[in-house]
Design an enzyme around this catalytic site. Sequence first.
Site, PDB file in Angstrom:
ATOM      1  N   GLY A  66       0.826  -1.201   0.000  1.00 35.44           N
ATOM      2  CA  GLY A  66       0.000   0.000   0.000  1.00 35.44           C
ATOM      3  C   GLY A  66       0.859   1.248   0.000  1.00 35.44           C
ATOM      4  CD  GLU A  67       4.126   2.466   3.016  1.00 29.90           C
ATOM      5  OE1 GLU A  67       4.345   1.867   4.088  1.00 29.90           O
ATOM      6  OE2 GLU A  67       5.040   2.924   2.276  1.00 29.90           O
ATOM      7  N   GLY A  68       0.931   3.754  -1.648  1.00 30.46           N
ATOM      8  CA  GLY A  68       1.161   4.383  -2.943  1.00 30.46           C
ATOM      9  C   GLY A  68       2.401   3.848  -3.621  1.00 30.46           C
TER      10      GLY A  68
END
Length: 352
Positions: free
Chosen positions: A317-319
């Site tokens: 996740g997180e980008g």
Amino acid sequence: MSRIAETARKIKPVDRRFHEKAQARLDILTKPQGSLGRLEEFALRLVGIYGNEMPELPKKIIFTFAGDHGVADAGVSAFPKEVTPQMVLNFVRGGAGINVLARQAGADVAVVDVGVDYDFENAEGMHHMKVLQGTGNILDGPAMTPEEAEKCVEVGIALAKEYKSKGYNLLGTGDMGIGNTTPSSAICSCITGLPVKDVTGRGTGIDDEALKGKVNAIEKALSLNKPDPRDGLDVLAKVGGAEIGAIAGLCLGAAAEGLPVVVDGFISTAGALIAHTIEPGVAEYMFSAHRSVEIGQGAMLEKMGLEPIVDLGMRLGEGTGSALAMMLMDSGLRIYREMATFADAGVSDREG
């Protein structure tokens, strides 16, 4: 008219004439036609979205939206809720995976508190746009009120508009929120109609017993809250999350502003699906960054007609996936812009 409805109405189909112009140029570059595969697809789609036959390489930013989830108290994650604010501060300091990959991609990172159950006391280096102090436990009732859900979506819409005015023209999504694969699986099951067990994965790495409990929790939450799969805002309010809503808003806002948006992994795809349920035309502006290990993502992508750019077995996740995808999108656009044509290079094409 609500801001969300107004934004959805602004989303227009991409002008296919620019696709035709881009394809004509791609076909006369010094290579066999179609030989660069999906890199050519990325260039063609970007030309169409920008409505510009020769767009510049984009100025890029990834938004990492953060929120907490009441359902985390039910043991659906391998990590405690306290990790959410700790990781948010890590993002701000530049020490997380998203920071490293964004630097390599030449993208900025915007950290946005939409619903973290923590007081950051106006910490510098982040957007303070908190709508609520974590969502309610979906095992006891709705995650949010309808008004809170709308405000979360409006956060993303506002940021898309703000950052377009700052010259950014490629936006990416990211997330942080312990327990957020649970609402994402609930959203997936509700909107796709697939059984919960078929769209629920291990998230941060839970064992078999915890996975069984997670599936049971999601089934209970859907039965209790009864979200309407045809109403994206209702699904978001009843079983979603603050950061998921902001991701949905960023997708809608980007499309309304005529900008492409790169959708990260499982949680971001759930946000994109909420946006797609509100306005299906948003899919023309979306790029799916990567295929997540989380099993439910494929069903959501299929419903939106999206194909992931890479498959690297990722689930952070997180980008992070958005940053990697942006590098390949840049590569496709560079090929389109900088590669010589047969005529330029004095190279014979297939016709001799």
